[in-house]
Design a protein around this motif. Sequence first.
Motif, PDB file in Angstrom:
ATOM      1  N   PHE A   4      12.786   9.763   2.576  1.00  0.00           N
ATOM      2  CA  PHE A   4      11.654   8.825   2.593  1.00  0.00           C
ATOM      3  C   PHE A   4      10.614   9.239   3.637  1.00  0.00           C
ATOM      4  O   PHE A   4       9.410   9.069   3.406  1.00  0.00           O
ATOM      5  CB  PHE A   4      12.139   7.386   2.807  1.00  0.00           C
ATOM      6  N   THR A  17      14.435 -10.691  -5.923  1.00  0.00           N
ATOM      7  CA  THR A  17      14.330  -9.243  -5.790  1.00  0.00           C
ATOM      8  C   THR A  17      15.493  -8.700  -4.955  1.00  0.00           C
ATOM      9  O   THR A  17      15.755  -9.166  -3.860  1.00  0.00           O
ATOM     10  CB  THR A  17      12.994  -8.886  -5.156  1.00  0.00           C
ATOM     11  N   GLU A  36      -1.435   3.581  -2.029  1.00  0.00           N
ATOM     12  CA  GLU A  36      -1.188   2.767  -0.830  1.00  0.00           C
ATOM     13  C   GLU A  36      -0.079   1.745  -1.070  1.00  0.00           C
ATOM     14  O   GLU A  36       0.672   1.420  -0.153  1.00  0.00           O
ATOM     15  CB  GLU A  36      -2.492   2.124  -0.340  1.00  0.00           C
ATOM     16  N   ARG A  74      11.285   0.141  -9.916  1.00  0.00           N
ATOM     17  CA  ARG A  74      10.229  -0.003  -8.915  1.00  0.00           C
ATOM     18  C   ARG A  74      10.242   1.195  -7.964  1.00  0.00           C
ATOM     19  O   ARG A  74       9.196   1.770  -7.644  1.00  0.00           O
ATOM     20  CB  ARG A  74      10.493  -1.284  -8.122  1.00  0.00           C
ATOM     21  N   THR A 115       5.408  -5.405  -1.743  1.00  0.00           N
ATOM     22  CA  THR A 115       5.933  -4.432  -2.707  1.00  0.00           C
ATOM     23  C   THR A 115       7.065  -4.964  -3.566  1.00  0.00           C
ATOM     24  O   THR A 115       7.509  -4.278  -4.476  1.00  0.00           O
ATOM     25  CB  THR A 115       6.452  -3.177  -1.966  1.00  0.00           C
ATOM     26  N   HIS A 116       7.535  -6.160  -3.289  1.00  0.00           N
ATOM     27  CA  HIS A 116       8.688  -6.679  -4.034  1.00  0.00           C
ATOM     28  C   HIS A 116       8.396  -7.986  -4.758  1.00  0.00           C
ATOM     29  O   HIS A 116       9.273  -8.848  -4.851  1.00  0.00           O
ATOM     30  CB  HIS A 116       9.903  -6.830  -3.110  1.00  0.00           C
ATOM     31  N   GLN A 117       7.175  -8.114  -5.266  1.00  0.00           N
ATOM     32  CA  GLN A 117       6.862  -9.267  -6.111  1.00  0.00           C
ATOM     33  C   GLN A 117       7.791  -9.230  -7.322  1.00  0.00           C
ATOM     34  O   GLN A 117       7.891  -8.210  -7.986  1.00  0.00           O
ATOM     35  CB  GLN A 117       5.410  -9.191  -6.606  1.00  0.00           C
ATOM     36  N   PRO A 118       8.467 -10.365  -7.631  1.00  0.00           N
ATOM     37  CA  PRO A 118       9.395 -10.343  -8.780  1.00  0.00           C
ATOM     38  C   PRO A 118       8.652 -10.166 -10.109  1.00  0.00           C
ATOM     39  O   PRO A 118       7.519 -10.604 -10.245  1.00  0.00           O
ATOM     40  CB  PRO A 118      10.082 -11.704  -8.712  1.00  0.00           C
ATOM     41  N   ALA A 136       2.481   2.394  -3.111  1.00  0.00           N
ATOM     42  CA  ALA A 136       3.682   3.226  -3.025  1.00  0.00           C
ATOM     43  C   ALA A 136       4.003   3.530  -1.561  1.00  0.00           C
ATOM     44  O   ALA A 136       5.182   3.517  -1.161  1.00  0.00           O
ATOM     45  CB  ALA A 136       3.479   4.516  -3.810  1.00  0.00           C
ATOM     46  N   LEU A 137       2.970   3.777  -0.772  1.00  0.00           N
ATOM     47  CA  LEU A 137       3.187   4.068   0.648  1.00  0.00           C
ATOM     48  C   LEU A 137       3.809   2.881   1.370  1.00  0.00           C
ATOM     49  O   LEU A 137       4.696   3.048   2.214  1.00  0.00           O
ATOM     50  CB  LEU A 137       1.854   4.461   1.307  1.00  0.00           C
ATOM     51  N   ILE A 162       2.725  11.522   0.757  1.00  0.00           N
ATOM     52  CA  ILE A 162       1.778  10.559   0.181  1.00  0.00           C
ATOM     53  C   ILE A 162       0.598  10.338   1.128  1.00  0.00           C
ATOM     54  O   ILE A 162      -0.542  10.161   0.677  1.00  0.00           O
ATOM     55  CB  ILE A 162       2.498   9.256  -0.209  1.00  0.00           C
ATOM     56  N   MET A 200       5.790   0.654   0.089  1.00  0.00           N
ATOM     57  CA  MET A 200       7.206   0.648  -0.285  1.00  0.00           C
ATOM     58  C   MET A 200       7.976   1.700   0.509  1.00  0.00           C
ATOM     59  O   MET A 200       9.068   1.440   1.029  1.00  0.00           O
ATOM     60  CB  MET A 200       7.313   0.932  -1.791  1.00  0.00           C
ATOM     61  N   ILE A 201       7.399   2.889   0.631  1.00  0.00           N
ATOM     62  CA  ILE A 201       8.076   3.976   1.340  1.00  0.00           C
ATOM     63  C   ILE A 201       8.230   3.641   2.817  1.00  0.00           C
ATOM     64  O   ILE A 201       9.286   3.884   3.417  1.00  0.00           O
ATOM     65  CB  ILE A 201       7.311   5.304   1.127  1.00  0.00           C
ATOM     66  N   LYS A 202       7.213   3.018   3.402  1.00  0.00           N
ATOM     67  CA  LYS A 202       7.310   2.623   4.815  1.00  0.00           C
ATOM     68  C   LYS A 202       8.416   1.585   4.998  1.00  0.00           C
ATOM     69  O   LYS A 202       9.167   1.627   5.968  1.00  0.00           O
ATOM     70  CB  LYS A 202       5.974   2.036   5.295  1.00  0.00           C
TER      71      LYS A 202
END
Lengths: 157, 157
Positions: free
Chosen positions: A85, B154, B100, A49, B144-147, B102-103, A92, B105-107
């Motif tokens: 990050f 997760t 967005e 992920r 961002t962390h849906q199994p 990915a963003l 991004i 997750m990064i945030k």
Amino acid sequence: MYTIGEVSKMVNLPIPTLRYYDNEGLLTNIERDSSGIRKFNDKTLESLRVIECLKKSGMQIKEIKEFMKWCSLGDQTIAKRKEMFIRQKEHIEQEIKELEMALAMIKFKCWYYDEALKDGTEKRVKKLDPNDMPEEIKQLFEHTHQPYRKESITKLI
Amino acid sequence: MYTIGEVSKMVNLPIPTLRYYDNEGLLTNIERDSSGIRKFNDKTLESLRVIECLKKSGMQIKEIKEFMKWCSLGDQTIAKRKEMFIRQKEHIEQEIKELEMALAMIKFKCWYYDEALKDGTEKRVKKLDPNDMPEEIKQLFEHTHQPYRKESITKLI
DNA sequence: TCTTGACTTAAAGTTAACTTTAACTTGTAA
DNA sequence: TTACAAGTTAAAGTTAACTTTAAGTCAAGA
């Protein structure tokens, strides 16, 4: 525990890509059973992920490998990882801005060709003054057609 | 009229890239002077603007070449061109959505490593329950962390 | 026992979009 | 008239991220 085929289906990546990531050092601590078969776990799924997210943010495989190495080094690399990050966040955000600019141009072109299709020709819409466009379209036009040189008049194609 | 060096500076593309685009048929009707030197004009600049936008939207050089050919065929290709822009609009909107994600997750990771840095260790934040995170961060986490499988929990890395 | 399906490897191949190289021409300034 | 800057070409090289190939192992079912 999952086999490579199961993980491939779950994360929607080809099996050879998972092997490639493993070989490149993106997946740390992959266990093997007695006959050499990879045993993936939930940590692998979370790694994948994060790999997808870092790839989306513009990082190369070798940079992601470095990050994964930092992860395995523990608490002493927290600051490095945080800075990474933050850099990728900026990257991004910039990329999204650029895509939104391209999207504005594309939306303008959708309107443009819709008008041309109604007329059966580009003639009228091609030489239309921005002030005679609907306000929303005028905004898109002006946002995306800033002249490269102040004296030049932006032309459509 | 501009030389290749002038256009290169204006649009911020290397000279060989402009020659490559010309050779690939992305720039139509490039005139030459008596000794074979390319003479670019404002229409070229507009073409380059559109090329950049189509590239951003995920199109390949050979597809852009096709589009440029349609342009030169005139009014009979308006419908095709409109449909192409509609497709690219959908493509770029999808791409923005993915960026967005990915963003987000990064945030989340920025917050995560900020907490870890304050503690000097990942220990606490690594096993934090989402309900004990600030609301905004909890949203990012859950988004961002849906199994991959409903039964799996997760884990962070 | 034989076949099948799923795994394994190392190594070679693919692809797109440039980028570099080497050799050449042309117009202007010293 | 010589040097220089800026243009020209065809062809070869580069790069990243896979992807394919060929040859092999292994466990389970018919």
